[in-house]
Motif scaffolding. Sequence first.
Motif, PDB file in Angstrom:
ATOM      1  N   ALA A 127       0.828  -1.204   0.000  1.00 29.75           N
ATOM      2  CA  ALA A 127       0.000   0.000   0.000  1.00 29.75           C
ATOM      3  C   ALA A 127       0.864   1.257   0.000  1.00 29.75           C
ATOM      4  O   ALA A 127       0.577   2.235  -0.709  1.00 29.75           O
ATOM      5  CB  ALA A 127      -0.930  -0.007   1.209  1.00 29.75           C
ATOM      6  N   ARG A 128       1.933   1.250   0.779  1.00 29.98           N
ATOM      7  CA  ARG A 128       2.830   2.407   0.827  1.00 29.98           C
ATOM      8  C   ARG A 128       3.475   2.659  -0.529  1.00 29.98           C
ATOM      9  O   ARG A 128       3.539   3.813  -0.999  1.00 29.98           O
ATOM     10  CB  ARG A 128       3.926   2.178   1.875  1.00 29.98           C
ATOM     11  N   THR A 129       3.940   1.597  -1.160  1.00 31.59           N
ATOM     12  CA  THR A 129       4.579   1.722  -2.475  1.00 31.59           C
ATOM     13  C   THR A 129       3.582   2.201  -3.521  1.00 31.59           C
ATOM     14  O   THR A 129       3.882   3.103  -4.325  1.00 31.59           O
ATOM     15  CB  THR A 129       5.177   0.373  -2.899  1.00 31.59           C
ATOM     16  N   ASP A 130       2.393   1.614  -3.525  1.00 34.03           N
ATOM     17  CA  ASP A 130       1.372   1.994  -4.498  1.00 34.03           C
ATOM     18  C   ASP A 130       0.933   3.442  -4.310  1.00 34.03           C
ATOM     19  O   ASP A 130       0.656   4.151  -5.281  1.00 34.03           O
ATOM     20  CB  ASP A 130       0.161   1.067  -4.382  1.00 34.03           C
ATOM     21  N   LEU A 131       0.862   3.879  -3.060  1.00 32.05           N
ATOM     22  CA  LEU A 131       0.435   5.246  -2.791  1.00 32.05           C
ATOM     23  C   LEU A 131       1.430   6.248  -3.359  1.00 32.05           C
ATOM     24  O   LEU A 131       1.038   7.223  -4.018  1.00 32.05           O
ATOM     25  CB  LEU A 131       0.282   5.464  -1.282  1.00 32.05           C
ATOM     26  N   ALA A 132       2.704   6.044  -3.105  1.00 33.65           N
ATOM     27  CA  ALA A 132       3.711   6.973  -3.626  1.00 33.65           C
ATOM     28  C   ALA A 132       3.650   7.041  -5.150  1.00 33.65           C
ATOM     29  O   ALA A 132       3.723   8.133  -5.742  1.00 33.65           O
ATOM     30  CB  ALA A 132       5.102   6.549  -3.157  1.00 33.65           C
ATOM     31  N   ALA A 133       3.509   5.894  -5.787  1.00 35.27           N
ATOM     32  CA  ALA A 133       3.432   5.867  -7.252  1.00 35.27           C
ATOM     33  C   ALA A 133       2.179   6.587  -7.743  1.00 35.27           C
ATOM     34  O   ALA A 133       2.219   7.338  -8.733  1.00 35.27           O
ATOM     35  CB  ALA A 133       3.439   4.420  -7.752  1.00 35.27           C
ATOM     36  N   ALA A 134       1.059   6.369  -7.078  1.00 35.98           N
ATOM     37  CA  ALA A 134      -0.200   6.994  -7.498  1.00 35.98           C
ATOM     38  C   ALA A 134      -0.137   8.508  -7.356  1.00 35.98           C
ATOM     39  O   ALA A 134      -0.634   9.244  -8.218  1.00 35.98           O
ATOM     40  CB  ALA A 134      -1.354   6.429  -6.679  1.00 35.98           C
ATOM     41  N   LEU A 135       0.457   8.994  -6.278  1.00 36.68           N
ATOM     42  CA  LEU A 135       0.526  10.439  -6.072  1.00 36.68           C
ATOM     43  C   LEU A 135       1.498  11.091  -7.043  1.00 36.68           C
ATOM     44  O   LEU A 135       1.261  12.211  -7.520  1.00 36.68           O
ATOM     45  CB  LEU A 135       0.918  10.750  -4.631  1.00 36.68           C
ATOM     46  N   ARG A 136       2.583  10.414  -7.360  1.00 38.42           N
ATOM     47  CA  ARG A 136       3.514  10.955  -8.358  1.00 38.42           C
ATOM     48  C   ARG A 136       2.863  11.036  -9.737  1.00 38.42           C
ATOM     49  O   ARG A 136       3.146  11.952 -10.514  1.00 38.42           O
ATOM     50  CB  ARG A 136       4.767  10.083  -8.441  1.00 38.42           C
ATOM     51  N   ALA A 137       1.991  10.078 -10.044  1.00 40.47           N
ATOM     52  CA  ALA A 137       1.368  10.033 -11.366  1.00 40.47           C
ATOM     53  C   ALA A 137       0.132  10.912 -11.472  1.00 40.47           C
ATOM     54  O   ALA A 137      -0.383  11.132 -12.575  1.00 40.47           O
ATOM     55  CB  ALA A 137       0.982   8.580 -11.694  1.00 40.47           C
ATOM     56  N   HIS A 138      -0.341  11.445 -10.345  1.00 37.35           N
ATOM     57  CA  HIS A 138      -1.576  12.228 -10.376  1.00 37.35           C
ATOM     58  C   HIS A 138      -1.335  13.540 -11.110  1.00 37.35           C
ATOM     59  O   HIS A 138      -0.313  14.199 -10.900  1.00 37.35           O
ATOM     60  CB  HIS A 138      -2.046  12.511  -8.948  1.00 37.35           C
ATOM     61  N   PRO A 139      -2.271  13.943 -11.980  1.00 35.93           N
ATOM     62  CA  PRO A 139      -2.079  15.175 -12.767  1.00 35.93           C
ATOM     63  C   PRO A 139      -1.861  16.396 -11.864  1.00 35.93           C
ATOM     64  O   PRO A 139      -2.639  16.618 -10.926  1.00 35.93           O
ATOM     65  CB  PRO A 139      -3.389  15.302 -13.552  1.00 35.93           C
ATOM     66  N   PRO A 140      -0.828  17.177 -12.120  1.00 39.15           N
ATOM     67  CA  PRO A 140      -0.572  18.373 -11.306  1.00 39.15           C
ATOM     68  C   PRO A 140      -1.789  19.299 -11.314  1.00 39.15           C
ATOM     69  O   PRO A 140      -2.389  19.559 -12.350  1.00 39.15           O
ATOM     70  CB  PRO A 140       0.629  19.020 -12.004  1.00 39.15           C
ATOM     71  N   GLY A 141      -2.148  19.784 -10.156  1.00 36.93           N
ATOM     72  CA  GLY A 141      -3.271  20.698 -10.041  1.00 36.93           C
ATOM     73  C   GLY A 141      -4.620  20.027  -9.869  1.00 36.93           C
ATOM     74  O   GLY A 141      -5.585  20.671  -9.447  1.00 36.93           O
TER      75      GLY A 141
END
Length: 266
Positions: free
Chosen positions: A108-122
Motif C-alpha cells: 500500500a505504501r509503495t502503491d500510494l507513492a506511485a499513485a501520487l507521483r502520477a496524479h495530474p498536477p493541479g
Amino acid sequence: MSTSPTDSVLEGVLADLAAEGDLLETLVADLPEAGWRTPTPAAGWDVATQIAHLAWTDEAAVAAATDKTTWDALVTELIGTGEQGVDLAALAGGAVAPVDLLSRWRTARTDLAAALRAHPPGAKLSWFGPPMSATSMATARFMETWAHGLDVHAALGVEPEPTDRIRHVAHLGVRTRDFAFAVHGLDRPTEEFRVSLTAPSGDLWAWGPEDAAQTVTGAAYDFCLLVTQRIHRLDTSLVATGRDATTWLGIAQCFAGPPGEGRERR
C-alpha cells in the motif's frame, strides 16, 4: 525534463513519508505474535490494528487517485457504517497473520507513492473530507503515519525520537484551524493567528502575521501531539494569547471526521 516547484514539494513530502513509514516498519517487523497484540493508547486497538488502519487508509488514497469505481464503492460502504466502518476495517485487517499484514502495508505504501507521483498536477483527489491535491494527500498520510506510529511506540515502551519531519504535521495543524472550530459548531475566528513553534532541531517555524494579536508559541513537538490529539492541552508547553487562540488549543485537530476524544492528563 525539468522539475516544477510543485513536483519538488511533493517529492519532499513523499521522502519524509517514506522515512516515517520505514521507521515504524523497523519497529514492528521483528515483533513476535504477542508484540503485535499489545494494546495501544487507542481503546480497543492493538499494534496490529494500528498498522492495518494505515494500510487500509493508504489503499483508500490509492483508490481515490486511480480507481473511481473502487473509491465510490468504498464511500458507499462507509456511508452505511460511518466511523464504525473505519474501526471494523482496522480490526479485521489486524486479525491476520503479522507477516501478511506487514506485506499488505508495504504494498500500500509503495502503491500510494506511485499513485501520487502520477496524479495530474493541479488536479484534486476525492477524499472523506474536502478534495485535496497530491501534495496535501501525502501530507495527510504523513500525519497519520506519524500519529499512529506514536501509539505503537507507546504500546511497546519505546520513546520516539522527534525529527524536523514533523513540520508537515505542524503545517497541517495550522491549516486546519477553522475546521476545528467548525466541527465543534463554533464560528471561525475572524483574525489571523501568529503561530511560532520551536522545531526539534531548534529552528523557529512561524505562520501568520508578526503583529497578530492572537498567538500560539511553544514546542513544535507539543503542538503536533496536540493537533493529532496524542496529548492533553495542559500537558504541553504551548502558550496562547487571545480568546480565540486559547479556544483553539482546547479543540485543535488536524484529522478529518468528528471531534476526537483526546487523551487524559498525565
